[in-house]
Design a protein around this motif. Structure first.
Motif, mmCIF file in Angstrom:
data_model
loop_
_atom_site.group_PDB
_atom_site.id
_atom_site.type_symbol
_atom_site.label_atom_id
_atom_site.label_comp_id
_atom_site.label_asym_id
_atom_site.label_seq_id
_atom_site.Cartn_x
_atom_site.Cartn_y
_atom_site.Cartn_z
ATOM 1 N N ALA A 158 0.821 -1.221 0.000
ATOM 2 C CA ALA A 158 0.000 0.000 0.000
ATOM 3 C C ALA A 158 0.853 1.268 0.000
ATOM 4 N N ASP A 159 1.911 1.286 0.779
ATOM 5 C CA ASP A 159 2.759 2.488 0.846
ATOM 6 C C ASP A 159 3.478 2.731 -0.480
ATOM 7 N N ALA A 160 3.994 1.657 -1.065
ATOM 8 C CA ALA A 160 4.693 1.787 -2.349
ATOM 9 C C ALA A 160 3.720 2.198 -3.453
ATOM 10 N N PHE A 161 2.507 1.649 -3.419
ATOM 11 C CA PHE A 161 1.480 1.997 -4.399
ATOM 12 C C PHE A 161 1.090 3.468 -4.269
ATOM 13 N N LYS A 162 0.943 3.930 -3.053
ATOM 14 C CA LYS A 162 0.597 5.337 -2.827
ATOM 15 C C LYS A 162 1.680 6.259 -3.392
ATOM 16 N N PHE A 175 -6.317 3.399 3.330
ATOM 17 C CA PHE A 175 -5.370 3.821 2.302
ATOM 18 C C PHE A 175 -5.512 5.313 2.025
ATOM 19 N N PHE A 176 -6.731 5.810 2.120
ATOM 20 C CA PHE A 176 -7.020 7.229 1.881
ATOM 21 C C PHE A 176 -7.053 8.026 3.184
ATOM 22 N N ASN A 177 -6.549 7.446 4.261
ATOM 23 C CA ASN A 177 -6.614 8.070 5.599
ATOM 24 C C ASN A 177 -8.050 8.396 5.989
#
Length: 248
Positions: A116-120, A176-178
């Protein structure tokens, strides 16, 4: 297991058995998210191109980004007729797309495999200012008796089974979108005959293959499930198309 190779050898059955997403989603994208025809969309983890095809049919230009060669080749076979289709060998953390080149990003039935972090970080790199990310699922209704029975069979035979969509849910997608995203949900239940239902079950990444020792027992239990819940030779699989949309 390397997530990139999970679907190797399953491209044919995946393309045949996996359902489209509800048509109402694309009306929502245009009317509520204001994603107009002609936009350039990166569809990440595009697989055999099921969602990419629907995007193309709705007037979008699509860069279909898929790391698995078998799945990507199948998408190319199915979608080469569309002028707006571009196939890309890439993944969630490295799409091989230029900086600030995409109007929007989608991920259909794929986000649970992503870092998720890398995708963001990658979305921030490839998106134009104010570009949206839409995470999409065909989500099984886990309260339905037939789906509960299928989950029990998965747990019995499939050691990699972590729940439908690998345990992905509203909380994880919204995180993912906080927590700042819109959520769209619409019924997309499907009916299958026996052959179609078995193909749908076998298309899952964690499903047993013919070479597995307990494959025969597995199919017997799936057949029994179908016979229990079918009516007039068809079984209904209760599910919804769900979309989470926001910016990062």
């Amino acid at each position: 297991m390397n997530n990139t190779i999970r679907f190797s050898g399953k491209a044919e059955i995946y393309a045949k058995a996996r359902p489209d997403y509800a048509a109402g989603l694309f009306a929502y994208m245009k009317e509520s998210l204001h994603i107009s025809e002609g936009c350039v969309i990166a569809d990440i983890g595009s697989g055999t191109g099921i969602f990419s095809r629907q995007l193309l049919r709705n007037g979008y230009n699509v860069f279909a980004v898929e790391p698995n060669a078998d799945m990507r080749k199948k998408a190319e076979e199915m979608l080469s007729e569309y002028q707006g289709f571009v196939s890309v060998d890439g993944m969630d953390s490295n799409t091989n797309l230029p900086d600030k080149s995409m109007d929007h990003v989608t991920a259909a039935q794929a986000f649970h495999w992503f870092d998720a972090d890398a995708f963001k970080k990658e979305c921030r790199r490839i998106l134009k200012p104010n570009g949206k990310i839409i995470i999409v699922y065909n989500s099984f209704d886990e309260s339905a008796d037939s789906n509960k029975a299928l989950a029990d069979i998965r747990r019995k035979y499939c050691p990699d089974f972590q729940g439908f969509c690998n345990g992905m849910n509203d909380e994880k997608c919204c995180a993912f979108f906080n927590g700042k995203c819109s959520v769209f949900r619409i019924d997309n239940s499907k009916k299958y005959d026996l052959h179609g239902y078995i193909n749908r079950v076998l298309s899952s990444s964690h499903s047993l293959k013919e070479s597995d020792e307990r494959y025969g027992e597995y199919l017997e239990d799936v057949n029994e499930l179908f016979n229990t819940f079918s009516k007039d030779g068809m079984v209904t699989v209760p599910m919804s198309t769900v979309a989470y949309a926001g910016t990062v």
